[in-house]
Design a protein around this motif. Structure first.
Motif, PDB file in Angstrom:
ATOM      1  N   TYR A  76       0.820  -1.216   0.000  1.00  0.00           N
ATOM      2  CA  TYR A  76       0.000   0.000   0.000  1.00  0.00           C
ATOM      3  C   TYR A  76       0.853   1.264   0.000  1.00  0.00           C
TER       4      TYR A  76
ATOM      5  N   TYR B 184      -8.374  10.857   0.835  1.00  0.00           N
ATOM      6  CA  TYR B 184      -9.376  10.107   1.591  1.00  0.00           C
ATOM      7  C   TYR B 184      -9.782   8.830   0.861  1.00  0.00           C
ATOM      8  N   VAL B 185      -9.778   8.870  -0.474  1.00  0.00           N
ATOM      9  CA  VAL B 185     -10.049   7.657  -1.253  1.00  0.00           C
ATOM     10  C   VAL B 185      -8.960   6.618  -0.986  1.00  0.00           C
TER      11      VAL B 185
ATOM     12  N   LEU C  62      -7.004   6.327   1.683  1.00  0.00           N
ATOM     13  CA  LEU C  62      -7.137   5.811   3.043  1.00  0.00           C
ATOM     14  C   LEU C  62      -8.315   4.844   3.160  1.00  0.00           C
ATOM     15  N   TRP C  63      -9.409   5.146   2.468  1.00  0.00           N
ATOM     16  CA  TRP C  63     -10.583   4.263   2.469  1.00  0.00           C
ATOM     17  C   TRP C  63     -10.290   2.952   1.735  1.00  0.00           C
ATOM     18  N   ALA C  64      -9.558   3.045   0.620  1.00  0.00           N
ATOM     19  CA  ALA C  64      -9.303   1.866  -0.212  1.00  0.00           C
ATOM     20  C   ALA C  64      -8.211   0.965   0.358  1.00  0.00           C
TER      21      ALA C  64
ATOM     22  N   GLN D 216      -7.548  -0.731   3.228  1.00  0.00           N
ATOM     23  CA  GLN D 216      -7.936  -2.019   3.792  1.00  0.00           C
ATOM     24  C   GLN D 216      -8.656  -2.887   2.767  1.00  0.00           C
ATOM     25  N   ARG D 217      -9.342  -2.282   1.827  1.00  0.00           N
ATOM     26  CA  ARG D 217     -10.150  -3.037   0.871  1.00  0.00           C
ATOM     27  C   ARG D 217      -9.330  -3.560  -0.303  1.00  0.00           C
TER      28      ARG D 217
ATOM     29  N   THR E 295      -3.530   2.723   9.903  1.00  0.00           N
ATOM     30  CA  THR E 295      -4.624   2.630  10.863  1.00  0.00           C
ATOM     31  C   THR E 295      -4.789   3.994  11.507  1.00  0.00           C
ATOM     32  N   ASP E 296      -5.767   4.131  12.387  1.00  0.00           N
ATOM     33  CA  ASP E 296      -5.941   5.406  13.099  1.00  0.00           C
ATOM     34  C   ASP E 296      -4.690   5.781  13.864  1.00  0.00           C
TER      35      ASP E 296
ATOM     36  N   ARG F 200      -1.854   6.893  11.431  1.00  0.00           N
ATOM     37  CA  ARG F 200      -2.171   8.206  10.863  1.00  0.00           C
ATOM     38  C   ARG F 200      -1.910   9.290  11.893  1.00  0.00           C
TER      39      ARG F 200
END
Length: 354
Positions: free
Chosen positions: A276, A328-329, A331-333, A335-336, A346-347, A350
């Motif tokens: 990542y 933000y995309v 960070l959202w993507a 884990q997926r 992770t929080d 970050r």
């Protein structure tokens, strides 16, 4: 996340609004800001970018960059995306969206040739990308910028259109503008960040440097970003608000370009086996552009009031909000798209990065 990070989109929108208001309501502000230049370099924007980039480059562990230079997948993919895919995609989008507006079309093609060496570092940092990889890729882009910009401009503005039976554009690019952009927007903060890291660790040790010093200077990266946005919008507020339909037409291919380059970069990186952190870095370095160079080249070649210059100006005005959205995309993507990848933020990571 810190309070500043958590509400960053709101601060950016506020900075854009403040810049537009200043440009429209303060008489003579545009002229005064435009007068503060050395060569083609805007001093207010240069100050903002240097303040923004210094903390990011001070965070880089320069003794770990060797692992990046040995990663042929990372370097090869980044070079292909930046110097083959990016310019070609912008050429196609410029002709598809602006076939009847040659000045704006040429300006967009120039934006596509100016690969990012500055603001990409902060997008990468906000998305918890690999800092050492970002530093190396930005340095490589700077070298290729000096060597390849003029040749690619000739190819995409004259040779390729001629082959396709399309109108051509004659343009002479200033090597001095290219070199100056690289030295100011990469050389100065890179040297400052490197010396700070070396001297700080030598004097106090790595633990003090990373646990005490870096958190103290970290927020200045975002302060510099917000100041730069205010200056950009203040400089161009009148042009933006007086030609809204033209701005919209220029913005559409830019929106498609940034989104496509990011998605291509992220999934191509995953396909070649990058984690990542490195994938995010490749995606952001492929998506961003060196707007200062594009604007300087457009102004010096076609004039400050030209359509090419307006297209160059619209570039960063669209890039800033779009790429903060792509942070933000990413960070959202994470884990997926990269399940069970330890480099996915992770929080806690970050918060540490901030």
């Amino acid at each position: 996340m810190s309070f500043l990070d958590r509400w960053l989109p709101a601060w950016i929108l506020l900075a854009m609004g403040v810049g537009l208001l200043l440009g429209r309501l303060v008489p003579g502000l545009n002229t005064a800001l435009e007068a503060m230049t050395i060569g083609q370099v805007s001093l207010p924007i240069a100050v903002g970018l240097l303040v923004m980039m210094y903390p990011v480059l001070a965070k880089v562990r320069y003794d770990e960059t060797r692992r990046v230079t040995g990663d042929k997948r990372l370097l090869g993919l980044s070079l292909v995306l930046n110097w083959v895919v990016g310019p070609a995609l912008m050429f196609v989008l410029a002709w598809v969206f602006l076939p009847d507006l040659p000045e704006y079309r040429t300006g967009l093609i120039i934006v596509g040739l100016a690969r990012c060496i500055a603001m990409v570092l902060i997008w990468n940092d906000l998305a918890c990308g690999d800092r050492e990889s970002a530093a190396v890729l930005v340095a490589i882009n700077s070298v290729f910028q000096v060597v390849a910009f003029g040749a690619l401009g000739w190819f995409y503005l004259q040779v390729l259109p001629s082959w396709l039976g399309l109108p051509t554009t004659t343009a002479e690019f200033s090597v001095g503008a290219i070199v100056g952009s690289v030295l100011v927007f990469l050389g100065i903060p890179l040297l400052a960040g490197f010396l700070t890291r070396v001297l700080g660790e030598r004097a106090k040790g790595r633990d003090w440097y990373e646990e005490k010093f870096l958190p103290a200077i970290g927020p200045w990266a975002l302060y510099g970003l917000l100041f730069t946005i205010v200056m950009l919008f203040a400089l161009q507020g009148d042009a933006i608000t007086s030609q809204p339909l033209d701005v919209v037409r220029i913005a559409l291919p830019l929106l498609v370009y940034f989104a496509l380059m990011f998605v291509i970069g992220l999934f191509a990186s995953k396909a070649v086996g990058l984690d990542y952190g490195k994938s995010a870095t490749v995606a952001f370095t492929a998506s961003g552009n060196n707007f200062e160079l594009a604007i300087a080249v457009a102004i010096s070649t076609f004039g400050v009031t030209s359509g090419q210059a307006l297209a160059g100006v619209v570039g960063p005005l669209i890039e800033v909000p779009v790429l903060i959205g792509l942070v933000y995309v990413a960070l959202w993507a994470g884990q997926r798209v990269f399940p069970n990848d330890p480099s996915v933020p992770t929080d806690r990571t970050r918060e540490t990065a901030s």
